[in-house]
Design an enzyme around this catalytic site. Structure first.
Site, PDB file in Angstrom:
ATOM      1  N   GLU A   1      72.501  83.778  19.655  1.00 26.27           N
ATOM      2  CA  GLU A   1      72.662  82.490  20.345  1.00 26.27           C
ATOM      3  C   GLU A   1      72.158  82.539  21.782  1.00 26.27           C
ATOM      4  OE1 GLU A   1      75.008  83.918  18.438  1.00 26.27           O
ATOM      5  OE2 GLU A   1      75.999  82.415  17.190  1.00 26.27           O
TER       6      GLU A   1
ATOM      7  N   GLU B   1      79.079  84.992  11.902  1.00 27.20           N
ATOM      8  CA  GLU B   1      80.445  84.496  12.135  1.00 27.20           C
ATOM      9  C   GLU B   1      81.115  84.106  10.824  1.00 27.20           C
ATOM     10  OE1 GLU B   1      78.957  81.717  15.124  1.00 27.20           O
ATOM     11  OE2 GLU B   1      80.286  82.663  16.583  1.00 27.20           O
TER      12      GLU B   1
ATOM     13  N   ALA C   1      73.872  78.622  12.391  1.00 24.01           N
ATOM     14  CA  ALA C   1      74.062  77.171  12.351  1.00 24.01           C
ATOM     15  C   ALA C   1      72.673  76.544  12.371  1.00 24.01           C
ATOM     16  CB  ALA C   1      74.883  76.725  13.547  1.00 24.01           C
TER      17      ALA C   1
END
Ligand code: HXC
Length: 265
Positions: free
Chosen positions: A139, A119, A73
Site C-alpha cells: 500500500e 490481510e 483491494a
C-alpha cells in the site's frame, strides 16, 4: 447460491461423519488477479455465512488461483474516492465479517497475497502457503497504508521488525520467508496446495464441532487480552466443554479403544 466472482462448493469426506465436510471457496476474478472489489467481497461473506449455517460443513477453505490468492483491494474502485466518503461509509469495515465465523477458515495461498489479499489471509485461522506464494503489504507504494489489519495482525504474526520492513518498504516475502517469519503454518508444493488444505479441513471437521469452535475462540482471545484474562477464558471454555455430549463421547471412545462419533452437541 451462484456467485459472480467466487466459486463455492462443498467437499465431503469418504466416510461422511456428521459435519465432516469442507466448504471450499475459490476467489475467481482472473482478469484482475482476484482484486477484492466490493462485489467479490460481498460474495465471499455470503459464502462464508452459508457454510457457517450448513451443518454438513466443519471447516472452510478459501483459495484463489495458481497465480494469485488476491492482489489486494481493487485499486480502480479506490482511486477516485474522497476522505469524507470513505470515512462516512467506514470503507472496508465489512471485511471483518469474515472473522465472525465460528468455524475455522484455512487460507490456501498460491501466488500473490498482496495488500488486502494478505490481510484477508491473516483474517483466516490458518494460512497454508503454496511454494510460489508471495506475501506483501505494498500500500505504501500507492500513497496509503494497510487498512484491514496489515499493521495490526501482521505484527502479531511476524513481530515488529519484519512487519515494519514489509509495511514501510512494500517489499514482498516468499513462501519460505513467510514460514520462517511465522506468518504461515506450512509451505506445500503449489500443485497440491488446495488438495492438502482440504485434507487438513477434513481433519479438523471430523473433531467435535463444539471443541473446535471453542478452541478457535480461545486462541483468538489470546491476541486481544492479557495472559491472566486469556487463561481464565481458556479454563472457562474448557469447563464448558464438560456440558457437551462430544466430551462424553470423546473420552468414552478413548477408554473403549474406538473412534469417537461426534455429533457436535
Ligand atoms: C485492481 C488490479 C490489482 C488491484 C492487479 N490488477 N492488481 N486491479 N486492483 N489491486 C489488475 C491489473 O491492473 C491488470 O489489469 C491485471 O490485474 C493483471 O495485473 P498485471 O499488473 O498486469 O500483472 P503482473 O505484471 O503479473 O503483476 C502482478 C502484481 C501487480 C505484482 C500483483 O498486478 C500489482 O502490483 N498489483 C497491485 C498490488 C497492490 O498494490 N495491492 C494493494 C492494493 S491496495 P489489466 O486490465 O491491465 O490487464 C490495498 C488496500 C487494502 O489492498 C486496504 C484495506 C482493505
Amino acid at each position: 447460491a451462484s456467485y459472480d466472482h467466487i466459486l463455492a462448493e462443498k467437499r465431503m469426506p469418504e466416510t461422511s461423519a456428521k459435519g465432516g465436510g469442507v466448504g471450499l471457496i475459490t476467489l475467481h476474478r482472473p482478469k484482475a488477479l482476484n482484486a477484492l472489489c466490493d462485489a467479490l467481497f460481498e460474495d465471499l461473506i455470503h459464502a462464508v455465512n452459508a457454510f457457517e449455517e450448513d451443518e454438513d460443513v466443519g471447516c472452510v477453505v478459501i483459495t484463489g488461483s495458481p497465480k494469485a490468492f488476491a492482489a489486494g483491494a481493487d485499486i480502480s474502485e479506490m482511486s477516485t474516492q474522497e476522505f469524507a466518503n470513505v470515512y462516512k461509509k467506514n470503507m472496508f469495515t465489512q471485511w471483518a465479517d469474515i472473522t465472525k465465523a465460528s468455524k475455522p477458515i484455512i487460507a490456501a495461498v498460491n501466488g500473490f497475497a498482496l495488500g488486502g489479499g494478505c490481510e484477508l489471509a491473516m483474517m483466516c485461522d490458518i494460512i497454508l502457503a503454496g511454494s510460489n506464494a508471495q506475501f506483501g503489504q505494498p500500500e505504501i507504494n500507492l500513497g496509503v497504508i494497510p487498512g484491514a489489519g496489515g499493521t495490526q495482525r501482521l505484527i502479531r504474526a511476524v513481530g515488529k521488525s519484519k512487519a515494519m520492513e514489509m509495511v514501510l518498504t512494500g517489499n514482498r516475502i516468499n513462501a519460505e520467508e513467510a514460514f520462517a517469519a511465522g506468518l504461515v503454518a506450512k509451505v506445500i508444493d503449489s500443485d497440491h496446495l488446495v488438495e492438502e488444505a482440504i485434507k487438513m479441513g477434513f481433519t479438523i471437521a471430523e473433531k467435535s464441532g463444539m471443541a473446535v469452535r471453542m478452541a478457535k475462540e480461545a486462541v483468538n482471545v489470546a491476541e486481544e487480552t492479557s495472559l491472566a484474562e486469556g487463561l481464565r477464558f481458556e479454563r472457562r471454555m474448557f469447563h464448558a466443554l464438560f456440558a457437551t455430549k462430544d466430551q462424553k463421547e470423546g473420552m468414552s471412545a478413548f477408554l473403549e479403544k474406538r473412534k469417537p462419533e461426534f455429533t457436535n452437541e
